[in-house]
Design a protein around this motif. Structure first.
Motif, short mmCIF file in Angstrom:
data_model
loop_
_atom_site.label_atom_id
_atom_site.label_comp_id
_atom_site.label_asym_id
_atom_site.label_seq_id
_atom_site.Cartn_x
_atom_site.Cartn_y
_atom_site.Cartn_z
N VAL A 81 0.85 -1.19 0.00
CA VAL A 81 0.00 0.00 0.00
C VAL A 81 0.89 1.24 0.00
O VAL A 81 1.71 1.42 0.89
CB VAL A 81 -0.94 0.02 1.23
CG1 VAL A 81 -1.81 1.27 1.22
CG2 VAL A 81 -1.80 -1.23 1.27
N CYS A 82 0.73 2.08 -1.02
CA CYS A 82 1.56 3.28 -1.14
C CYS A 82 1.29 4.21 0.04
O CYS A 82 0.15 4.59 0.29
CB CYS A 82 1.26 4.01 -2.44
SG CYS A 82 2.14 5.57 -2.54
N PRO A 83 2.34 4.56 0.81
CA PRO A 83 2.15 5.43 1.97
C PRO A 83 1.71 6.84 1.59
O PRO A 83 1.17 7.58 2.42
CB PRO A 83 3.52 5.44 2.66
CG PRO A 83 4.49 4.94 1.67
CD PRO A 83 3.75 4.15 0.64
N ASN A 84 1.91 7.21 0.34
CA ASN A 84 1.53 8.56 -0.08
C ASN A 84 0.08 8.65 -0.52
O ASN A 84 -0.64 9.55 -0.14
CB ASN A 84 2.44 9.04 -1.20
CG ASN A 84 3.87 9.15 -0.73
OD1 ASN A 84 4.13 9.63 0.37
ND2 ASN A 84 4.80 8.68 -1.54
N CYS A 85 -0.34 7.70 -1.34
CA CYS A 85 -1.69 7.83 -1.90
C CYS A 85 -2.62 6.68 -1.52
O CYS A 85 -3.79 6.68 -1.87
CB CYS A 85 -1.62 7.95 -3.41
SG CYS A 85 -1.08 6.46 -4.22
N GLY A 86 -2.11 5.67 -0.79
CA GLY A 86 -2.97 4.58 -0.36
C GLY A 86 -3.29 3.57 -1.45
O GLY A 86 -4.06 2.64 -1.23
N HIS A 87 -2.68 3.72 -2.62
CA HIS A 87 -2.93 2.79 -3.72
C HIS A 87 -2.39 1.40 -3.37
O HIS A 87 -1.28 1.26 -2.88
CB HIS A 87 -2.28 3.31 -5.01
CG HIS A 87 -2.34 2.34 -6.14
ND1 HIS A 87 -3.51 2.09 -6.81
CD2 HIS A 87 -1.39 1.54 -6.69
CE1 HIS A 87 -3.26 1.16 -7.75
NE2 HIS A 87 -2.00 0.82 -7.68
N LYS A 88 -3.22 0.38 -3.63
CA LYS A 88 -2.80 -1.01 -3.40
C LYS A 88 -2.12 -1.53 -4.64
O LYS A 88 -2.74 -1.64 -5.69
CB LYS A 88 -4.04 -1.88 -3.17
CG LYS A 88 -4.41 -2.14 -1.75
CD LYS A 88 -5.52 -3.20 -1.75
CE LYS A 88 -5.95 -3.57 -0.36
NZ LYS A 88 -6.94 -4.67 -0.37
ZN LIG Z 1 1.24 6.10 -4.86
#
Ligand SMILES: [Zn+2]
Ligand SMILES: Nc1ncnc2c1ncn2[C@@H]1O[C@H](COP(=O)(O)OP(=O)(O)OP(=O)(O)O)[C@@H](O)[C@H]1O
Length: 254
Positions: free
Chosen positions: A195-202
């Protein structure tokens, strides 16, 4: 010399343990010990009496996850006393606790390991337990099978990373479970996504959905996927796995 552990002694000890779950993997390093620890914490938080048998003698990592690497076992009238974890009092037994020094390598042959697992099963003072989790040696060969034959698990949980997870691994696990008259209760796909810590994208780095479809195909009742997480690495490396807050086994039926 003490007498060898008999089948009756093992039977008596195991008779006080309601459920015994063996955690296996196709390969080493996929997170088998981490999953064993997280399952133990899951049960402990439900108020259950939990034990962990670290049967991965060649790479005992359970003591590290719980910050117990310097612990040593004591012997009482009841037998070998397991070491209790700090937060939840999970009862842990590991080869690590018997080594003279923390970094002593365990260089053992198969028959010795089999003898040791019988010692652990027949002499450890678990008392009454709701769940005993057994961290098996990695792989689907003789070593984990021998442990399973002695420990007689009530079920097996398979851990794999998406890269290792194939129909062959699942079939081998099912065969091993059948050889000991039990079944595969769950499939855990570990390091499944990030999970991207910046945008929450899985981000499913290794592809999405493979584990779940294999679980369906082979009629495995429970599937969960665990992401690659910095928090988990940090807590695991510093011996504080009990402080990890998420529960990936909330809906487990076992
Ligand atoms: Zn991201
Ligand atoms: N979901 C995860 N996210 C991040 N790191 C993880 C995750 N699962 C496991 N790890 C890390 O990967 C490494 C291997 O994990 P672990 O020791 O649980 O695997 P194992 O299958 O038991 O290995 P072995 O075969 O050596 O016993 C450890 O450093 C652990 O902290």
């Amino acid at each position: 010399m003490q007498k060898r552990v008999t089948d009756e002694e093992i039977k008596e000890r195991l008779g006080k343990i309601k459920s015994r779950i063996a955690v296996m993997s196709g390969k080493g390093g996929v997170g088998k010990s981490t999953v064993t620890a997280l399952l133990a914490v899951h049960y402990a938080r439900q108020g259950k009496k939990v034990g962990i048998l670290d049967a991965d003698f060649l790479g005992p990592s359970i003591p590290i996850l719980f910050g117990l690497r310097n612990a040593r076992i004591a012997v009482s009238a009841e037998g070998l006393e397991p070491v209790l974890t700090q937060k939840y009092g999970i009862k842990v037994m590991s080869m690590q606790f018997l080594l003279p020094k923390e970094n002593t390598p365990v260089i053992w042959r198969g028959p010795l390991i089999a003898g040791m697992i019988r010692e652990f099963l027949g002499r450890v003072a678990w008392g009454e337990l709701d769940h005993l989790l057994i961290d098996l040696p990695p792989g689907t060969g003789d070593a984990p099978l021998t442990v399973m034959q002695d420990a007689k698990p009530t079920g097996v949980v398979v851990v794999s990373t998406p890269q290792e997870l194939t129909a062959v691994i699942v079939e081998k696990a099912i065969n091993m479970a059948e050889e000991t008259n039990t079944s595969v209760l769950g499939l855990v796909e570990n390091m499944s996504y990030f999970v991207c810590p910046n945008c929450g994208h899985k981000s499913y780095i290794f592809g999405e959905g493979k584990g779940e479809s294999l679980a369906k195909k082979y009629n495995i009742g429970f599937f969960t996927s665990i992401p690659i997480e910095e928090e988990l690495i940090k807590l695991a490396d510093s011996g504080r796995i009990e402080e990890y807050e998420k529960d990936w086994f909330e809906s487990a039926p076992f």
